[in-house]
Design an enzyme around this catalytic site. Structure first.
Site, PDB file in Angstrom:
ATOM      1  CB  SER A   1       5.726  -1.797  11.943  1.00 30.17           C
ATOM      2  OG  SER A   1       5.331  -0.463  12.215  1.00 30.17           O
TER       3      SER A   1
ATOM      4  CD  GLU B   1      -3.066  -2.533   7.389  1.00 29.52           C
ATOM      5  OE1 GLU B   1      -2.011  -2.794   6.812  1.00 29.52           O
ATOM      6  OE2 GLU B   1      -3.713  -1.494   7.200  1.00 29.52           O
TER       7      GLU B   1
ATOM      8  CD  GLU C   1      -2.740   5.339   6.965  1.00 29.17           C
ATOM      9  OE1 GLU C   1      -2.753   5.371   5.725  1.00 29.17           O
ATOM     10  OE2 GLU C   1      -1.799   4.845   7.626  1.00 29.17           O
TER      11      GLU C   1
ATOM     12  N   GLY D   1       3.041   2.268  10.756  1.00 24.32           N
ATOM     13  CA  GLY D   1       4.014   3.349  10.594  1.00 24.32           C
ATOM     14  C   GLY D   1       4.758   3.726  11.854  1.00 24.32           C
TER      15      GLY D   1
ATOM     16  CG  ASN E   1      -1.726   1.217   1.427  1.00 28.68           C
ATOM     17  OD1 ASN E   1      -1.796   2.057   0.534  1.00 28.68           O
ATOM     18  ND2 ASN E   1      -2.369   1.346   2.586  1.00 28.68           N
TER      19      ASN E   1
END
Ligand code: 13P
Length: 249
Positions: free
Chosen positions: A209, A163, A95, A169, A9
């Site tokens: 991550s 996730e 997000e 991140g 992604n």
């Protein structure tokens, strides 16, 4: 019976210059056993699809609107993604849930739209740190799964990506036991709702991550069928060792 899957992604990263990474990746991974997918920004979709034509790399979108067309300035329909060369679309990424107030109900509507365009829906779910610390992880991912997946999900039209929001991140990764607990739970929830055959055919990806250094142990974890990779998918030099670890798992 499930083909492993490595999905990248790119999020809001990359202009035309980034397409050179796709060419490098295709050359490096032409013999990969796992299913490979890169989801670039929408502006690069058609060019990426042209580069990936006749290779084993598939191209996907990062979101779509639930409607097939209409007055939705700035949005893209699943049919448009398909027309640009996508074969899959990421839906319900945390997000988008956070930045665009997407609910699981919206995600379910988008998933139906993706299916109707012939796209595989990669449906994302995951708990925040506060939810994990409150002991609510399974409750949260269970309700996201139930509400984000419409009836009619199959192992062919749907992939699930777990996730944890706090792992995206951040360089923080859940323990392998924590990943296994959620993935075992998701497989069981799919079995209960859709039956054993569907549950056995549906890929469960871990995301958050994933790096070359931790990929092998994550892929050895119970019910992990691959990864949805953000930052480490931007460079072939980082994504390739992750794919190699998946092929070897
Ligand atoms: P990172 O791999 O950069 O943590 O991102 C994960 C992710 O959000 C993929 O969708």
């Amino acid at each position: 019976m499930r083909q492993k899957m490595a999905a990248g992604n790119w999020k809001m990263n990359g202009t035309g210059a980034a397409l050179a990474e796709l060419e490098t990746l295709i050359q490096a991974q032409h013999a990969a056993k796992s299913e490979l997918l890169i989801c670039p920004p929408a502006t690069l979709l058609s060019r990426a699809a042209e580069i990936a034509a006749d290779s084993s790399l598939a191209i996907g979108g990062q979101d779509c609107h639930a409607a097939s067309s209409g007055a939705h300035t700035g949005d893209l329909s699943s049919e448009m993604l398909k027309d640009a060369g996508a074969t899959a679309v990421i839906l319900g990424h945390s997000e988008r849930r956070a930045d665009h107030n997407e609910t699981s109900k919206t995600v379910a509507a988008k998933t139906k739209s993706a299916w109707s365009a012939g796209l595989t829906a990669i449906v994302c779910l995951g708990e925040t740190l506060a939810e994990r610390e409150a002991g609510d992880t399974l409750k949260v991912v269970g309700s996201q799964l139930a509400a984000s997946l419409p009836d009619g999900a199959t192992g062919q039209n749907t992939v699930i990506a777990y996730e944890p929001v706090w792992a995206i991140g951040t360089g923080k990764v859940p323990s392998l036991d924590q990943i296994a607990e959620v993935h075992d739970f998701l497989r069981h929830a799919l079995t209960t709702r859709f039956g054993a055959e569907m549950a056995a055919a549906t890929r469960l990806l871990y995301g958050g991550s994933v790096k070359p250094g931790n990929a092998a142990e994550i892929f050895a974890t119970s019910n992990v069928d691959g990864a949805l990779v953000g930052g480490a998918s931007l460079k072939s030099a980082d994504f390739s060792p992750i794919i190699a670890a998946l092929d070897a798992s």
